[in-house]
Design a protein around this motif. Structure first.
Motif, PDB file in Angstrom:
ATOM      1  N   LYS A   1       0.832  -1.206   0.000  1.00 52.58           N
ATOM      2  CA  LYS A   1       0.000   0.000   0.000  1.00 52.58           C
ATOM      3  C   LYS A   1       0.868   1.260   0.000  1.00 52.58           C
ATOM      4  O   LYS A   1       0.529   2.258  -0.642  1.00 52.58           O
TER       5      LYS A   1
ATOM      6  N   LYS B   1       2.140   2.293  -3.587  1.00 56.77           N
ATOM      7  CA  LYS B   1       1.204   3.035  -4.435  1.00 56.77           C
ATOM      8  C   LYS B   1       1.150   4.501  -4.022  1.00 56.77           C
ATOM      9  O   LYS B   1       1.078   5.394  -4.870  1.00 56.77           O
TER      10      LYS B   1
ATOM     11  N   ASP C   1       2.489   7.558  -6.553  1.00 56.91           N
ATOM     12  CA  ASP C   1       1.592   8.635  -6.986  1.00 56.91           C
ATOM     13  C   ASP C   1       2.070   9.992  -6.484  1.00 56.91           C
ATOM     14  O   ASP C   1       1.957  10.999  -7.196  1.00 56.91           O
TER      15      ASP C   1
END
Length: 994
Positions: free
Chosen positions: A393, A396, A400
């Motif tokens: 997690k 990501k 980004d």
């Protein structure tokens, strides 16, 4: 004559007979005639000073001052601050707002230059010899400018240059003002204050400190003291001295008269107090910011920042309720990411990490903007996942966030490091998790397996439904804005009409592909099925990005990198039919068959899944140990590999890595256990010999130094053709340092040592293995070129390849040019021709930007008239830092002497060569001839020449006439040599020091 006199007497009129209008015109004409002699700046009288002061003030200066005020207004109104970072004290230091009002400031500069040109009075006034010269009169006569108003034009011009963002020009202007108005302390003090601001913007902090120190020597009036304190606060903020800057910043905020700048300064004060750790002071400063009734965006961000500094008390509960109301308001639909970010901050202060993560995830989901605000939210969320070891997690979030922040963001290097590590780790951990899940599904009953698949499909449908609702809401808002916007929505209507046209061209959906989450996800899945999981990098399609990629015809199966693709390839059509009917085979993720065909049911498919798990565990363990440095997690991963797969080929290295891991953490018991286990299971292994060596601890502690020493000895032996010694040292390095930092170089030198003596195919195989095992080594490219030459049938040369002979090489690209265009050219000994001064150094051995800064500072402080052009030419081997603008060898030589003697440049020049060369000879350097060739030519031709020690370098940019060696008498030459003006071989030798 009598007749003429009578004629005049006939026209005499009394004053009362002249009309009033004509009389006023006559008086103005007489006044102009009386003041006309005062118009010249070559006279210095009371009348001339008044005339030029009056005209400068109410003509050119007035226009320039008005334009300056307009520019400042445009800068204040158009400024857009990034509230997620520390605000700059002065708006001009905000890069995004630096050019606001630039045209107004340019007009101001032009008007001030005109005022100075037309109204400057440099001539001293005439003073009677009999008049007593008091100290006050002497001080007045010592001035260099006698127009009493012109100092305002000078200061305004420097301020306009500063506000325009031309900090170097502003610093130069203020420096000149300090010299021009040295007899007027207050003018010089104000110039030094603004000079310090310019230096601060240039990050020349030492010079800024010096200017402020000089400005503050005497007592200053209130206005200048306020400017002095503000400049000091700006300098301290830029240096990161927040505790010292806070009192000055608070004073500046209190004294600011305008509401918007005052609110901005209070916001900055809140940021500074938070950085220091004064949470309550930060909260109070932000509350004062909100009280100024600033624009909505500033007030909103002040409230958001308050959530990061408030304590866990009644205020936090009230703030949560207020934020929830803000989230429901349509006015904040574009700020929902910040609203939920603020909620998460409050939950963190309350110790509720789960609620904080939920709020951050909600903000991530609701975000409508892809800006720095969303990036900050993702970084906070990624940090929480990182701390909880939820690396999939966190990956990501960091991936980004990197696309939303710039490289100047605080902590960018650590964020980038984490992202790169996770980008490398997560594909392996995800593959392991997926294969574990698929293997678990393969042993479930059909009922349990179908129930698990149905849950996945239900979750997918839920996500798609939410995406459709969000899309419908956006379309409804767009229609509402189009129909109800009235006259003020003309631009909105135009945009909507454009979208409608786009809809007609693409179908019924006006949403761009990348704005549709469902389509994006489907696209990612299609890419993964076809290509596997790929790292985001250049040449991502290629397995081997080195020069050897073209030498081998062996294919590379990327399917092994992706578990889904590997299983797809391993499952036969019969296997799939055994799981589901033929007509149910589909690529639709809403159908069970889509998932069933990925489950490994056959022994071959299960073995392929276990192979992916083995590879994933091994690589994940290494990354977790060496790059992530999560030692407990790395230990669990490697222990699982050794336990679940005791016969895997990676087990030997995994045991060695566990030994290193526990040695590093200080757990000697576990380290000894894995040392004994490795020796028992792999007694002949390379790493077993290393860690069972009685001198292992000594070798491990000084491994780097010992290996470097061995490599230097090996390389020296190779250059001196002592082949047996090279073989012996290579064997020793293999036994002692099989994973050493210099291992690829040992292999490369060993292969070179075999060239011409052993089978070329065996040598090529050794070099090929080098490139395969160490693709990023600095010798891999050269190894690949040699293999390519051997396999093409080229004959091995008789010379010894010298890896370190940078100064004797010519670049490959340059050789091609030289061979075709420059053959036959010779060095030129012309002196009166454009010359350059070059600092040449091995590429990446010196920081280019730091060298540029030091040379620019050297030029700026040492030469007030001449402007020298600086440029950098980077090549794979040698980088040239060029300084151009010299009209002859003598000028370039004089500059090089000054440069070489500059203390600030000594650390750089010790690692480089200082080369004085003409533009014509520069074309031959590195192409037809090497640096060593030019040094030999220079020592023969230019080094013996005598140079005028008083050569005026900082003058007009034209060749200066001077005596050369053949024009001096013997006595003059002897005097020059005694005075140290000549150039000798020793000096040149120092210039070429490496």
């Amino acid at each position: 004559m009598d007749t003429f006199s009578l004629s005049l007497s006939a026209f005499r009129l009394s004053p009362s007979a002249i009309p009033v209008k004509i009389r006023s015109h006559i008086l103005l004409l007489l006044a102009a005639c009386l003041l006309l002699p005062a118009c010249s700046t070559k006279k210095n009288t009371a009348g001339s000073r008044f005339w030029h002061s009056f005209n400068a003030r109410f003509n050119t200066y007035f226009n320039g001052s008005t334009s300056y005020d307009d520019g400042m207004q445009a800068k204040e109104q158009g400024n857009k601050d990034n509230y997620t970072e520390m605000l700059p004290f002065f708006i001009v230091e905000n890069e995004k707002s630096a050019q606001l009002g630039a045209s107004n400031f340019e007009t101001t500069i032009t008007k001030c230059e005109k005022a100075i040109h037309l109204h400057s009075i440099k001539r001293r006034p005439v003073v009677s010899a009999n008049k007593t010269r008091t100290p006050k009169m002497k001080a007045y006569l010592s001035r260099k400018e006698f127009n009493p108003f012109l100092k305002n034009a000078w200061l305004l011009m420097g301020k306009a240059q500063y506000q325009k963002g031309d900090f170097a020009a502003a610093a130069s202007t203020f420096s000149y003002i300090t010299r021009l108005y040295a007899a007027e302390p207050l003018v010089a003090a104000e110039a030094r204050i603004w000079q310090a601001r310019s230096y601060t913007a240039l990050e020349w902090y030492y010079d800024a400190e010096e200017s402020l120190g000089k400005a503050g020597r005497d007592s200053l009036p209130t206005r200048l003291q306020r400017d002095h304190n503000a400049t000091r606060a700006d300098l301290l903020l830029c240096q990161g001295k927040y505790a010292e800057a806070a009192p000055l910043l608070a004073e500046a905020a209190r004294r600011e008269r305008k509401k918007l700048p005052r609110a901005r300064l209070y916001f900055l004060l809140g940021q500074v107090e938070r950085e220091i750790g004064h949470q309550k002071a930060a909260y109070d400063a932000l509350r004062k910011c909100i009280k100024q009734n600033p624009p909505y965006e500033l007030a909103f961000n002040a409230r958001i920042l308050q959530t990061e500094v408030m304590g866990n008390g009644p205020e936090s509960k009230k703030m949560i309720s207020r934020l929830k109301r803000m989230a429901r308001s349509s006015n904040n639909k574009d700020y929902l990411d910040q609203v939920y970010y603020a909620m998460g901050n409050i939950y963190l202060t309350q110790g509720d990490t789960a609620a904080a993560i939920g709020a951050y995830e909600k903000g991530r989901e609701k975000a409508t903007r892809s800006g720095i605000e969303k990036g900050v939210l993702l970084l906070r969320l990624g940090g929480l996942y990182w701390e909880r070891a939820a690396y999939d997690k966190a990956q990501k979030c960091y991936a980004d966030a990197l696309g939303l922040i710039d490289k100047e963001y605080k902590g960018y290097e650590e964020i980038s490091r984490r992202s790169k590590v996770l980008d490398e780790l997560v594909p392996y951990t995800s593959a392991v998790q997926l294969q574990d899940s698929l293997l678990l599904l393969s042993v479930m009953s059909e009922e349990e397996r179908n129930a698990a698949i149905d849950r996945v499909i239900a979750e997918l449908r839920r996500q798609e439904e939410e995406a459709r609702k969000a899309k419908a809401d956006s379309a409804a808002e767009a229609r509402l804005a189009q129909n109800g916007g009235g006259q003020g929505s003309t631009m909105t209507n135009r945009l909507t009409n454009t979208n409608n046209r786009n809809t007609n061209s693409r179908g019924n959906d006006a949403t761009w592909y990348f704005y549709d989450p469902m389509q994006v996800q489907q696209g990612k899945q299609d890419f993964a099925r076809h290509w596997g999981r790929r790292k985001n990098e250049d040449d991502w399609r290629r397995a081997n990005k080195t020069v050897l990629a073209d030498l081998s015809n062996e294919g590379y199966d990327y399917a092994a990198e992706d578990s889904l693709k590997a299983l797809e390839d391993s499952l036969s059509l019969t296997d799939s039919l055994a799981v589901a009917p033929e007509d149910s085979l589909t690529d639709d993720p809403h159908e069970r068959a889509y998932y069933l065909k990925q489950i490994p049911f056959t022994p071959e498919a299960k073995e392929a899944a276990h192979e992916i798990i083995r590879d994933g565990l091994y690589n994940a363990g290494l990354i977790e140990k060496d790059k992530l440095e999560d030692f407990p997690l790395a230990a669990r991963t490697l222990v699982r590999l050794c336990t679940d797969y005791p016969d895997c080929e990676q087990r030997e290295d995994a045991l060695y890595q566990l030994f290193l891991l526990y040695s590093r953490t200080g757990d000697r018991t576990q380290a000894d256990y894995y040392r004994r286990l490795l020796a028992a299971d792999y007694p002949e292994g390379a790493m077993t010999r290393v860690i069972t060596d009685p001198d292992y601890e000594y070798s491990a502690r000084f491994a780097l130094e010992l290996e470097d020493s061995l490599y230097r000895a090996t390389y020296t032996a190779y250059r001196e053709r002592r082949r047996d010694e090279v073989e012996t040292n290579f064997t020793r390095s293999t036994d002692k340092y099989p994973n050493g930092a210099n291992r690829p170089k040992f292999i490369f030198v060993h292969a070179l040592n075999r060239l011409g003596y052993d089978d070329p195919k065996a040598v090529a195989d050794e070099l090929r293995a080098l490139v395969k095992d160490y693709p990023k080594s600095d010798v891999s490219e050269m190894a690949g070129m040699i293999v390519k030459g051997l396999e093409s049938g080229r004959t091995v040369g008789s010379g010894v390849y010298d890896i370190g002979s940078l100064w004797t090489r010519r670049s490959s690209a340059a050789r091609e040019v030289a061979d075709s265009t420059a053959q036959g050219k010779e060095w030129s000994d012309e002196r009166i021709t454009p010359f350059l001064c070059i600092v040449a150094y091995p590429t990446d051995s010196i920081n280019d930007n730091q060298l540029l800064y030091e040379v620019a500072h050297f030029n700026f402080t040492g030469f007030m008239v001449r402007n020298f052009e600086m440029s950098i030419l980077r090549e794979p081997d040698i980088t040239q830092f060029r300084v151009a603008g010299f009209n002859s060898f003598d000028e370039a030589h004089t500059y090089a002497q000054k440069l070489y003697n500059a203390a600030s440049l000594q650390p750089y020049l010790r690692q480089a060569r200082l080369v004085v060369i003409s533009e014509g000879n520069l074309e031959l350097l590195g192409t037809v001839y090497s640096y060593d060739d030019y040094r030999d030519f220079y020592d023969r031709t230019f080094a013996p020449l005598q140079i005028n020690p008083d050569l005026p370098l900082d003058g007009q940019e034209e060749p200066v006439e001077q005596h050369y060696e053949d024009e001096y008498t013997p006595e003059e030459l002897d005097n020059l040599n005694k005075g140290g003006g000549g150039s000798n071989d020793d000096d040149e030798g120092e210039w070429y020091s490496e």
